[in-house]
Design a protein around this motif. Sequence first.
Motif, PDB file in Angstrom:
ATOM      1  N   SER A  36       7.256 -20.493 -50.139  1.00  0.00           N
ATOM      2  CA  SER A  36       6.815 -21.560 -50.678  1.00  0.00           C
ATOM      3  C   SER A  36       5.378 -21.278 -51.112  1.00  0.00           C
ATOM      4  O   SER A  36       4.694 -22.161 -52.028  1.00  0.00           O
ATOM      5  N   HIS A 125       5.133 -26.966 -50.708  1.00  0.00           N
ATOM      6  CA  HIS A 125       6.617 -27.042 -51.346  1.00  0.00           C
ATOM      7  C   HIS A 125       6.449 -26.342 -52.692  1.00  0.00           C
ATOM      8  O   HIS A 125       5.618 -26.749 -53.426  1.00  0.00           O
ATOM      9  N   SER A 126       7.341 -25.412 -52.990  1.00  0.00           N
ATOM     10  CA  SER A 126       7.409 -24.871 -54.295  1.00  0.00           C
ATOM     11  C   SER A 126       8.078 -25.607 -55.264  1.00  0.00           C
ATOM     12  O   SER A 126       9.131 -26.095 -54.947  1.00  0.00           O
ATOM     13  N   ILE A 127       7.258 -26.105 -56.336  1.00  0.00           N
ATOM     14  CA  ILE A 127       7.803 -26.949 -57.489  1.00  0.00           C
ATOM     15  C   ILE A 127       8.814 -26.235 -58.320  1.00  0.00           C
ATOM     16  O   ILE A 127       9.746 -26.667 -59.073  1.00  0.00           O
ATOM     17  N   THR A 159       2.267 -29.120 -53.581  1.00  0.00           N
ATOM     18  CA  THR A 159       3.367 -28.379 -54.625  1.00  0.00           C
ATOM     19  C   THR A 159       2.702 -27.292 -55.050  1.00  0.00           C
ATOM     20  O   THR A 159       1.555 -27.373 -55.402  1.00  0.00           O
ATOM     21  N   THR A 160       3.289 -26.069 -54.913  1.00  0.00           N
ATOM     22  CA  THR A 160       2.783 -24.849 -55.529  1.00  0.00           C
ATOM     23  C   THR A 160       3.736 -24.225 -56.628  1.00  0.00           C
ATOM     24  O   THR A 160       4.563 -25.038 -57.077  1.00  0.00           O
ATOM     25  N   TRP A 162       3.116 -23.843 -59.874  1.00  0.00           N
ATOM     26  CA  TRP A 162       2.947 -24.397 -60.869  1.00  0.00           C
ATOM     27  C   TRP A 162       2.656 -23.290 -61.969  1.00  0.00           C
ATOM     28  O   TRP A 162       3.149 -23.562 -63.270  1.00  0.00           O
ATOM     29  N   GLU A 178       8.640 -33.598 -59.495  1.00  0.00           N
ATOM     30  CA  GLU A 178       7.610 -33.973 -58.627  1.00  0.00           C
ATOM     31  C   GLU A 178       7.617 -35.371 -58.232  1.00  0.00           C
ATOM     32  O   GLU A 178       7.528 -35.894 -57.284  1.00  0.00           O
ATOM     33  N   TYR A 196      -1.144 -36.279 -51.368  1.00  0.00           N
ATOM     34  CA  TYR A 196      -0.608 -35.433 -52.083  1.00  0.00           C
ATOM     35  C   TYR A 196      -1.272 -34.773 -53.054  1.00  0.00           C
ATOM     36  O   TYR A 196      -2.483 -35.139 -53.373  1.00  0.00           O
ATOM     37  N   ARG A 198      -1.558 -31.249 -56.074  1.00  0.00           N
ATOM     38  CA  ARG A 198      -1.041 -30.099 -56.731  1.00  0.00           C
ATOM     39  C   ARG A 198      -1.900 -28.890 -56.872  1.00  0.00           C
ATOM     40  O   ARG A 198      -2.975 -29.015 -56.769  1.00  0.00           O
TER      41      ARG A 198
END
Length: 412
Positions: A36, A125-127, A159-160, A162, A178, A196, A198
């Motif tokens: 991730s 968490h991997s987007i 989230t990663t 991107w 997302e 939260y 990004r």
Amino acid sequence: MISLPIQVRHEDFFHLHPESSNQGPKIVAVMGSTGSGKSTFVKQLTGCDDIVIGENIESETSEVAAYTALIDGVEFQILDTPGFDESGGKGREFKSDADVLQEISRYLTYASEKNALLTGIIYIHSIANPRVGGSTTKTIRLFKELCGEDFYTNVAIATTRWDMVQAEVEMKKAVQREGQLQNSIFKLFLDKGAKYARLVTEGDGIALMKEFIHKPAQSTKLQVEIVKNHMPLNQTSAGLVLEDELKALQIRLDREIAELKNEAKLANQAKDKAMEDLIKNEQQKTEEQFKLLNLKIQETHQTLDTMKKRMNEENKRNKKKAEVERMVMLREAQEKEREKQAIRTQLLLEKQLQEQESEKERAREEYLILERETEETREAMERQKRELKAMTVFKFCDVCDRLTLFLISSAE
């Protein structure tokens, strides 16, 4: 930001800092599934070149590692943890989710005993993942029970990947994904106060870390269950999630085996040799998977039994340590009580001495008064004696005068 890269094992980490989460650095753990981008995030924050970044879904982090970073003048210890759904990585053995949970629980237990509580946990968490599968759902359930709702205000969801979303259409899908994540698996965290973010640039990571500067450290649910409630790992809420997943997987495989057997039986009845061979092959593969699963379950149970024995030994040591501390506190309390009693006795004696001195002073004054009264009585008696003597002389003279007059009168 000034980064001070240093990697230490958790046994050594607590020798570097005092047993006080208020005086030591703020501790933030980074968790998530394998691949991730946890280690990438930690490397961006710390600038540590020793952190190995995986090029595929294989894990490069096999145990909890601590790295130091200074952000806005505040020292952080950032913990890179092994990912769930571990692949093992090159040259390393496979680690089950139970092994990963055991590694994390050992660290959290040791940290809680040293009063080095977590200031926060960042879940990565991997987007780029196109969908949320069963493994992700299981990992989120495990993460929920590890944290506990009381800790959600110290949780951040990030989230990663991107940078892997290139085309405009893919970006729209990623943004849509997302929103779905925020309204599904992450909704409970966000509703309970989790942050939260990004993570696109290094600045995004620094901004996220600043959210923890004024956060107070506290215990996770897993730490409370193991350290305070003395529960073995397999009986904790997080441990029960793994047990449920293993049971569900075993039930599913049993059902699949039963269905394949039934299909084989129908194939025999229809004398469909090709189908029968295919079903037998599938049945054989499923049985092999079932055997592997049984081996995995046995290994997991052995791991849990080992952990239970270790936890029991640690509980015994903790109880013995608590008893010794209780006896020390009891002796200190008794000593303080004796000191208080001695002070009370001294004050009582001083009060009695003061009262005796006051009594002596009153007796002295009464003696002086009595002495004056005695002197006055003596003087009065002396005056009465002189007056009586004078009266007696006067009366004697008067009698003599009368007698003289009587004799003269008689002679005439």
